[in-house]
Design a protein around this motif. Sequence first.
Motif, PDB file in Angstrom:
ATOM      1  N   UNK A 128       0.950  -0.881   0.407  1.00  7.95           N
ATOM      2  CA  UNK A 128      -0.022  -0.005   0.150  1.00  7.95           C
ATOM      3  C   UNK A 128       0.871   1.323   0.268  1.00  7.95           C
ATOM      4  N   UNK A 129       2.697   0.909   0.547  1.00  7.48           N
ATOM      5  CA  UNK A 129       2.732   2.448   0.525  1.00  7.48           C
ATOM      6  C   UNK A 129       3.537   2.845  -0.769  1.00  7.48           C
ATOM      7  N   UNK A 130       3.813   1.792  -1.735  1.00  5.10           N
ATOM      8  CA  UNK A 130       4.510   1.442  -2.676  1.00  5.10           C
ATOM      9  C   UNK A 130       6.398   1.374  -2.088  1.00  5.10           C
ATOM     10  N   UNK A 131       6.697   0.928  -1.246  1.00  7.14           N
ATOM     11  CA  UNK A 131       7.802   0.772  -0.079  1.00  7.14           C
ATOM     12  C   UNK A 131       8.636  -0.163  -0.657  1.00  7.14           C
ATOM     13  N   UNK A 132       9.519  -0.424  -2.042  1.00 14.04           N
ATOM     14  CA  UNK A 132       9.852  -1.928  -2.458  1.00 14.04           C
ATOM     15  C   UNK A 132      10.810  -1.947  -1.706  1.00 14.04           C
ATOM     16  N   UNK A 133      11.608  -0.629  -0.546  1.00 12.85           N
ATOM     17  CA  UNK A 133      12.558  -1.080   0.252  1.00 12.85           C
ATOM     18  C   UNK A 133      12.310  -2.786   1.396  1.00 12.85           C
ATOM     19  N   UNK A 134      10.306  -1.906   1.902  1.00 12.98           N
ATOM     20  CA  UNK A 134      10.245  -2.517   2.500  1.00 12.98           C
ATOM     21  C   UNK A 134       9.658  -3.901   2.269  1.00 12.98           C
ATOM     22  N   UNK A 135       9.214  -3.468   1.199  1.00 13.52           N
ATOM     23  CA  UNK A 135       8.314  -4.800   0.384  1.00 13.52           C
ATOM     24  C   UNK A 135       9.475  -6.145   0.427  1.00 13.52           C
ATOM     25  N   UNK A 136      10.781  -5.582  -0.472  1.00 19.52           N
ATOM     26  CA  UNK A 136      11.715  -7.161  -0.263  1.00 19.52           C
ATOM     27  C   UNK A 136      11.617  -7.466   0.871  1.00 19.52           C
ATOM     28  N   UNK A 137      12.069  -6.749   2.320  1.00 19.41           N
ATOM     29  CA  UNK A 137      11.918  -6.956   3.583  1.00 19.41           C
ATOM     30  C   UNK A 137      11.395  -7.704   4.000  1.00 19.41           C
ATOM     31  N   UNK A 138       9.590  -7.645   3.923  1.00 15.38           N
ATOM     32  CA  UNK A 138       8.400  -8.283   4.148  1.00 15.38           C
ATOM     33  C   UNK A 138       7.989  -9.123   3.190  1.00 15.38           C
ATOM     34  N   UNK A 139       8.687  -9.507   2.275  1.00 15.70           N
ATOM     35  CA  UNK A 139       7.909 -10.162   1.322  1.00 15.70           C
ATOM     36  C   UNK A 139       9.308 -11.788   1.627  1.00 15.70           C
ATOM     37  N   UNK A 140      10.275 -11.132   2.693  1.00 11.90           N
ATOM     38  CA  UNK A 140      11.215 -12.776   2.942  1.00 11.90           C
ATOM     39  C   UNK A 140      11.215 -13.167   4.666  1.00 11.90           C
ATOM     40  N   UNK A 141       9.766 -12.529   4.515  1.00  8.80           N
ATOM     41  CA  UNK A 141       9.690 -12.159   6.592  1.00  8.80           C
ATOM     42  C   UNK A 141       7.934 -13.346   5.926  1.00  8.80           C
ATOM     43  N   UNK A 142       7.581 -12.989   5.039  1.00  9.80           N
ATOM     44  CA  UNK A 142       6.068 -14.585   4.487  1.00  9.80           C
ATOM     45  C   UNK A 142       7.105 -15.266   3.690  1.00  9.80           C
ATOM     46  N   UNK A 143       7.825 -15.460   3.875  1.00 11.21           N
ATOM     47  CA  UNK A 143       8.400 -16.141   2.599  1.00 11.21           C
ATOM     48  C   UNK A 143       9.019 -17.233   3.961  1.00 11.21           C
ATOM     49  N   UNK A 144      10.008 -16.256   4.434  1.00 11.64           N
ATOM     50  CA  UNK A 144      10.344 -17.505   5.855  1.00 11.64           C
ATOM     51  C   UNK A 144       8.998 -18.154   6.659  1.00 11.64           C
ATOM     52  N   UNK A 145       8.366 -17.791   6.874  1.00 14.10           N
ATOM     53  CA  UNK A 145       6.946 -18.418   7.634  1.00 14.10           C
ATOM     54  C   UNK A 145       6.341 -20.091   6.435  1.00 14.10           C
ATOM     55  N   UNK A 146       6.546 -19.510   4.769  1.00 14.35           N
ATOM     56  CA  UNK A 146       6.942 -20.620   4.571  1.00 14.35           C
ATOM     57  C   UNK A 146       7.430 -21.559   4.261  1.00 14.35           C
ATOM     58  N   UNK A 147       8.592 -21.254   4.263  1.00 11.57           N
ATOM     59  CA  UNK A 147       9.664 -22.232   4.749  1.00 11.57           C
ATOM     60  C   UNK A 147       9.598 -23.004   5.972  1.00 11.57           C
TER      61      UNK A 147
END
Length: 241
Positions: free
Chosen positions: A59-78
Amino acid sequence: MERVLDWTPQPPYTAEQLLQVIRILRDPENGCPWDKVQTHASIRKNFLEETCEALEAIDADDAVLLREELGDVLMQVVFHAAIEEERGRFTFEDVCGNVCEKLVFRHPNIFASSAAENAGINGWDALKNKEKGRTTLADELATVPATLPALMRAQKLQKRAAGHGLGQQDAAAAQHRLEAAVQDFATADAAAKQEAAGRLLFAAVNAARLAGVDAEEALTFASKRFAQQCLEQEQRGTQVE
């Protein structure tokens, strides 16, 4: 499962290395005291929190933050996949394989391998129903997760019912029903207020659906605007409407 404690993580890191890191953290003898005792249930809420934080970054269109948060989501999947690997039920590779098969199956217009298999089936929902073996309305309604946010779940139930010719399908009629629900809520006594409120919200979701609006997103953004208005009007010393 093979022990990997003699493995030293080194960049550049990959999805496979992420899996190895989680395996090390969950080693029963030498792993992290917190990570190695977690279960699906104990970290269930973490999955939701990380997903919501990723949505905030979108929603914030923040690429740096999105990269970090997608990593956190991926970590949950793994993490969840690693728990299942330990139980011998499936692996992270199985997860990746399953989603690839699903995408190929649901795009016969793109992948020739699935075109013949799905000849004559039109639309994402129809392909999804075939894939999951859904043949009745009961099948479709039963697979709408009860854990979805209420507005999102209501809209999915309405859409699936509409696919079987049930529920409100005319935008004008849905608007009329919404107006009637507003009146019912306004005149309901205290004992009937909650039920009337439910009908009002359900009617609002349906009217939004038939207008091509996602009710969950609409309310999310309205709440965000309201919060911002509160802050702005507090600074001006005026009342929020």
